[in-house]
Design an enzyme around this catalytic site. Structure first.
Site, PDB file in Angstrom:
ATOM      1  N   ASP A   1      15.750 -10.195   7.922  1.00 45.61           N
ATOM      2  CA  ASP A   1      16.892  -9.737   8.713  1.00 45.61           C
ATOM      3  C   ASP A   1      16.946 -10.558  10.003  1.00 45.61           C
ATOM      4  O   ASP A   1      16.087 -11.407  10.253  1.00 45.61           O
ATOM      5  CB  ASP A   1      16.823  -8.230   8.949  1.00 45.61           C
ATOM      6  CG  ASP A   1      15.639  -7.826   9.825  1.00 45.61           C
ATOM      7  OD1 ASP A   1      14.927  -8.707  10.335  1.00 45.61           O
ATOM      8  OD2 ASP A   1      15.424  -6.616   9.992  1.00 45.61           O
TER       9      ASP A   1
ATOM     10  N   ASP B   1      18.016  -3.126   0.249  1.00 45.24           N
ATOM     11  CA  ASP B   1      16.683  -2.925   0.808  1.00 45.24           C
ATOM     12  C   ASP B   1      16.694  -1.581   1.506  1.00 45.24           C
ATOM     13  O   ASP B   1      17.746  -1.138   1.983  1.00 45.24           O
ATOM     14  CB  ASP B   1      16.328  -4.010   1.830  1.00 45.24           C
ATOM     15  CG  ASP B   1      16.954  -3.701   3.185  1.00 45.24           C
ATOM     16  OD1 ASP B   1      18.166  -3.938   3.331  1.00 45.24           O
ATOM     17  OD2 ASP B   1      16.258  -3.198   4.075  1.00 45.24           O
TER      18      ASP B   1
ATOM     19  N   CYS C   1       7.123   7.326 -16.085  1.00 42.25           N
ATOM     20  CA  CYS C   1       6.802   6.206 -15.193  1.00 42.25           C
ATOM     21  C   CYS C   1       5.495   5.518 -15.602  1.00 42.25           C
ATOM     22  O   CYS C   1       4.507   6.198 -15.876  1.00 42.25           O
ATOM     23  CB  CYS C   1       6.696   6.724 -13.763  1.00 42.25           C
ATOM     24  SG  CYS C   1       6.235   5.443 -12.570  1.00 42.25           S
TER      25      CYS C   1
ATOM     26  N   CYS D   1       3.510   3.673 -13.673  1.00 47.20           N
ATOM     27  CA  CYS D   1       2.653   3.290 -12.540  1.00 47.20           C
ATOM     28  C   CYS D   1       1.311   4.024 -12.592  1.00 47.20           C
ATOM     29  O   CYS D   1       1.182   5.038 -13.278  1.00 47.20           O
ATOM     30  CB  CYS D   1       3.372   3.556 -11.222  1.00 47.20           C
ATOM     31  SG  CYS D   1       3.083   5.196 -10.535  1.00 47.20           S
TER      32      CYS D   1
ATOM     33  N   CYS E   1       1.115   7.829 -11.987  1.00 45.50           N
ATOM     34  CA  CYS E   1       1.625   8.682 -13.066  1.00 45.50           C
ATOM     35  C   CYS E   1       0.787   8.609 -14.338  1.00 45.50           C
ATOM     36  O   CYS E   1       0.681   9.597 -15.056  1.00 45.50           O
ATOM     37  CB  CYS E   1       3.063   8.299 -13.383  1.00 45.50           C
ATOM     38  SG  CYS E   1       4.184   8.614 -12.004  1.00 45.50           S
TER      39      CYS E   1
ATOM     40  N   HIS F   1       4.233   4.290  -6.734  1.00 42.78           N
ATOM     41  CA  HIS F   1       5.137   5.022  -7.625  1.00 42.78           C
ATOM     42  C   HIS F   1       6.601   4.867  -7.189  1.00 42.78           C
ATOM     43  O   HIS F   1       7.481   4.592  -8.013  1.00 42.78           O
ATOM     44  CB  HIS F   1       4.788   6.508  -7.694  1.00 42.78           C
ATOM     45  CG  HIS F   1       5.887   7.276  -8.333  1.00 42.78           C
ATOM     46  ND1 HIS F   1       6.093   7.297  -9.695  1.00 42.78           N
ATOM     47  CD2 HIS F   1       6.933   7.960  -7.785  1.00 42.78           C
ATOM     48  CE1 HIS F   1       7.196   7.972  -9.959  1.00 42.78           C
ATOM     49  NE2 HIS F   1       7.730   8.385  -8.826  1.00 42.78           N
TER      50      HIS F   1
HETATM   51 ZN   LIG Z   1       4.843   6.553 -11.189  1.00 41.54          ZN
END
Ligand SMILES: [Zn+2]
Length: 394
Positions: A91, A265, A303, A305, A308, A334
């Protein structure tokens, strides 16, 4: 050749495409995790990459104050420092100067301010902002603009927007063309359609590699934000990427992609992760809530990740309650994973020509969740951005 974007599919006003930069190609719509001070907080670069994120954002204001743009350049640039091989968008520093720095004095040439860290005096002009972003090594450089306060009367918003357009021309002049790098202009004009149109015409007349819609996610609320997109996006050159700065919640992203935004973003996924909030395919969960204390279920069975696939809601609740570092790390991972999966799903739905049906399915999933209504408060992008900048370092 400078940075380029090519559209590969459309569905209604929504676009799928590929942004080509000096540090590789990125599929759009893309969500860029925020790496404020040269790090996506609580995440290694490998972990960020593992979520599917391919492009991150760096903050000029924070990096110019510490460690300093010239020092970053001497150390090989931001990519080298962060060990991030993908593209980086920086930015301009203007937003943080207005929201964070002390004793700001704005004039036609630029803005003088004192650092919120040590009170030291600094000056940011369009030319210096572009130079700092070059020293950092940004693939995408943003024009320095004046962040119009919200709400603003039409004459105030007009004066502010016109100064930003004069600064945009100076940024274009100062930008050194390099292969795979580009400069984005920023549309201003608050919530006034005529001012937004004037701003688009001014920027298109100068010519940029991409266009951002600025001055949103500042407290105007989702309906006003979507109304600005509805009147602004059809006016922008169709061949260039469009970036909605500082946005937003998953629902904001769905609505903006459907209107033709390509890039996002926001600090919400990272910041929320550090405060125990998780965005899931079944809505928002607040892991601080005692109802998770003995819940052996995964956070989000959909999910992939580590939070999870390897842990329970009960363990995540314990980590957050005990203020263990691993709690924010896992929940940040996550949330970034969720945002990446969300945008990937949107890209695939655009290609398949079923964006409306896909969005309805995603929204039905959120509505079907078991989160109590109080878990769904506090996800305002403007509030999150301010809190992020004022957060004490760990
Ligand atoms: Zn997750």
């Amino acid at each position: 050749m400078s940075l380029s974007w090519r559209c590969s599919a459309t569905d209604g006003a929504a676009r799928r495409g590929v942004l080509r930069t000096a540090h590789g190609a990125v599929e759009t719509p893309v969500f860029m995790p925020v790496g404020t001070a040269g790090t996506v907080k609580a995440m290694t670069a490998d972990a960020v990459r593992a979520t599917g994120a391919r492009m991150v954002l760096g903050n000029t204001y924070h990096l110019m104050l510490r460690p300093g743009a010239e020092r970053v350049a001497r150390l090989g640039g931001l990519h080298r420092m962060m060990d991030w091989q993908g593209p980086i968008l920086t930015d301009s520093g203007g937003f943080q100067v207005m929201s964070l720095a002390a004793l700001r004095e704005m004039d036609e040439q630029g803005v003088t301010f004192r650092s919120h860290l040590d009170g030291s005096r600094h000056r940011l002009t369009p030319e210096r902002s572009v130079e700092i972003q070059r020293l950092l090594g940004a693939d995408v450089t943003m024009c320095l603009d004046e962040c119009t306060p919200f709400p603003a009367s039409e004459p105030v918003a007009a004066d502010s927007m016109r100064r930003s357009m004069r600064w945009a021309a100076r940024c274009r002049e100062a930008f050194v063309p390099r292969p795979g790098h580009g400069l984005f202009g920023i549309v201003q004009g608050s919530t006034y359609p005529a001012l937004r149109a004037e701003s688009v015409a001014a920027l298109a007349g100068i010519g940029f590699e991409g266009y951002a819609v600025g001055g949103l996610a500042v407290g105007e609320g989702q309906p006003a934000m979507f109304a600005v997109l509805d009147c602004t996006l059809p006016l922008l050159p169709a061949s260039a990427p469009r970036y909605l700065m500082g946005v937003g919640t998953p629902a904001d992203i769905l609505g903006a992609v459907r209107r033709g935004i390509d890039m996002f973003d926001c600090v919400i996924p990272t910041r929320s992760g550090r405060t125990g909030r998780a965005y899931t395919s079944r809505g928002v969960l607040n892991l601080r809530n005692a109802r998770h204390a003995e819940d052996a279920r995964p956070l989000d069975p959909a999910c992939p990740c580590p939070a999870c696939t390897r842990h329970s809601r009960a363990y995540l609740h314990h980590l957050i309650k005990a203020a263990e570092m691993l709690g924010p790390m896992l929940l940040t991972w996550h949330n970034i994973q969720y945002y990446q999966d969300l945008t990937r799903g949107l890209r695939e739905a655009i290609s398949a020509g079923r964006l409306d049906a896909h969005c309805a399915e995603v929204e039905a999933g959120w509505a079907a969740g078991d989160a109590p209504p109080e878990d769904n408060i506090g996800d305002d992008p403007a509030a999150a951005a301010l809190a992020e900048d004022r957060e004490a370092p760990l």
